[in-house]
Design a protein around this motif. Structure first.
Motif, mmCIF file in Angstrom:
data_model
loop_
_atom_site.group_PDB
_atom_site.id
_atom_site.type_symbol
_atom_site.label_atom_id
_atom_site.label_comp_id
_atom_site.label_asym_id
_atom_site.label_seq_id
_atom_site.Cartn_x
_atom_site.Cartn_y
_atom_site.Cartn_z
ATOM 1 N N UNK A 91 -20.101 24.793 -0.668
ATOM 2 C CA UNK A 91 -19.658 23.453 -1.048
ATOM 3 C C UNK A 91 -20.616 22.834 -2.067
ATOM 4 N N UNK A 92 -21.926 23.044 -1.859
ATOM 5 C CA UNK A 92 -22.903 22.464 -2.779
ATOM 6 C C UNK A 92 -22.720 23.029 -4.188
ATOM 7 N N UNK A 93 -22.342 24.302 -4.300
ATOM 8 C CA UNK A 93 -22.083 24.904 -5.613
ATOM 9 C C UNK A 93 -20.838 24.290 -6.252
ATOM 10 N N UNK A 94 -19.837 24.044 -5.418
ATOM 11 C CA UNK A 94 -18.604 23.443 -5.946
ATOM 12 C C UNK A 94 -18.879 22.046 -6.465
ATOM 13 N N UNK B 39 -10.255 18.621 3.005
ATOM 14 C CA UNK B 39 -10.702 17.370 2.396
ATOM 15 C C UNK B 39 -10.804 17.476 0.866
ATOM 16 N N UNK B 40 -11.341 18.611 0.396
ATOM 17 C CA UNK B 40 -11.542 18.753 -1.043
ATOM 18 C C UNK B 40 -10.225 18.859 -1.795
ATOM 19 N N UNK B 41 -9.278 19.654 -1.221
ATOM 20 C CA UNK B 41 -7.964 19.782 -1.845
ATOM 21 C C UNK B 41 -7.298 18.415 -1.874
ATOM 22 N N UNK B 42 -7.444 17.685 -0.791
ATOM 23 C CA UNK B 42 -6.819 16.371 -0.689
ATOM 24 C C UNK B 42 -7.359 15.428 -1.764
#
Lengths: 126, 179
Positions: A91-94, B39-42
């Protein structure tokens, strides 16, 4: 403001030195500098790393970049293109990738000239 | 006419793709291929929705088999995006690989079906081909498939753009003035 982008090790800094009357010693390194130094620098390289460092310290990357565009209108910004791989697992990379992308778009928008360097050859894209 | 818009993550692909249809007076359809899981897709979906809020798009969510989307004749369509579509077609929700004899032909065929129904088709596709990391076998196949689909679309499309930090760079074909 001018922007130089492209992949890693493509000759971006060399292009700045050869064509934009910047000396090597004037180029601030975004990977190691004090972040605020960029507001008065002639030129900064590794701006993508600076974006990562600002975010790591809990800073707002967008605000930081906008402030830079306001306060240092003559700066030359060298930034790697980093978003051209499959979505990273971490996630941190994203988040890092998103931050660099957003910051880069703001810089490009505020730059009068944007160059992309590929194998040492610069193409003006704006 | 079909146009391919590619570029890295957060390079301004969608915003440019949408701007290509700014002057279009007919019906505009936005085919959204991203599954709203997590959550990220949302938040990505929300961000894109806000971006096109006042641009008169009708959103059609379709995660696979995009050739089936009902398109009124003469409409303009944005397909957003090929990266999600290919992932949905290739992998089941648990990540298991779905059986398909030829994924590239299947998706190119669906795109061709789609393109016959609309007057303008803008395809957004991520550029994932310049990374240093070594991928797993399945991901490597995904990358190769995506590259092949991009190349096939480039062959049939009128033009290809690559976005770089928000700047559309014209790569080849006819330019957007003919679009």
């Amino acid at each position: 403001m001018k922007m130089i982008t492209g992949g890693a090790f493509q000759g971006k800094s060399e292009f700045a030195v050869k064509n934009m009357s910047v000396s090597e010693s004037e180029i601030l390194d975004g990977g190691t500098c004090v972040p605020e130094e960029v507001f008065s620098a002639v030129c900064v390289k590794n701006f993508h790393k600076l974006v990562g460092r600002v975010a790591e310290k809990g800073g707002d990357v967008i605000d930081f970049t906008k402030k830079l565009c306001r306060e240092n209108k003559d700066i030359i910004i060298i930034i790697d293109e980093i978003g051209c791989g499959v979505v990273p697992v971490l996630k941190s990379d994203r988040e890092y990738r998103e931050n660099v992308g957003r910051a880069g778009c703001i810089i490009a928008e505020n730059s009068s000239e944007v160059y992309r360097v590929f194998s040492g050859i610069a193409v003006r894209i704006k | 006419m079909t146009i391919l818009v590619t570029g890295g993550s957060k390079s301004g692909k969608s915003s440019f793709a949408e701007s290509l249809l700014d002057g279009f007076s007919g019906e505009k359809i936005y085919i959204a291929t991203m599954k709203p899981y997590g959550e990220e897709a949302f938040s990505a979906i929300e961000r894109h929705r806000k971006m096109r809020k006042d641009k008169n798009f009708r959103t059609a969510e379709k995660y696979t088999d995009i050739g089936e989307v009902k398109i009124p004749l003469g409409s303009a369509v944005i397909l957003e995006c090929l990266g999600n579509l290919l992932a949905n077609e290739m992998f089941k929700d648990g990540g298991e690989v779905r059986e398909c004899a030829d994924m590239v032909e299947k998706i190119v065929g669906d795109i061709e079906k789609l393109s016959t129904k609309c007057s303008k088709l803008v395809i957004v596709s991520p550029c994932v081909f310049s990374d240093f990391r070594k991928y797993t076998v399945d991901t490597a196949v995904y990358v190769k498939n995506l590259a092949e689909i991009n190349r096939r679309i480039a062959e049939i499309s009128g033009c290809v753009y690559e976005c770089v930090y928000g700047i559309p760079v014209f790569i080849g074909g006819k330019n957007e003035n003919n679009f």
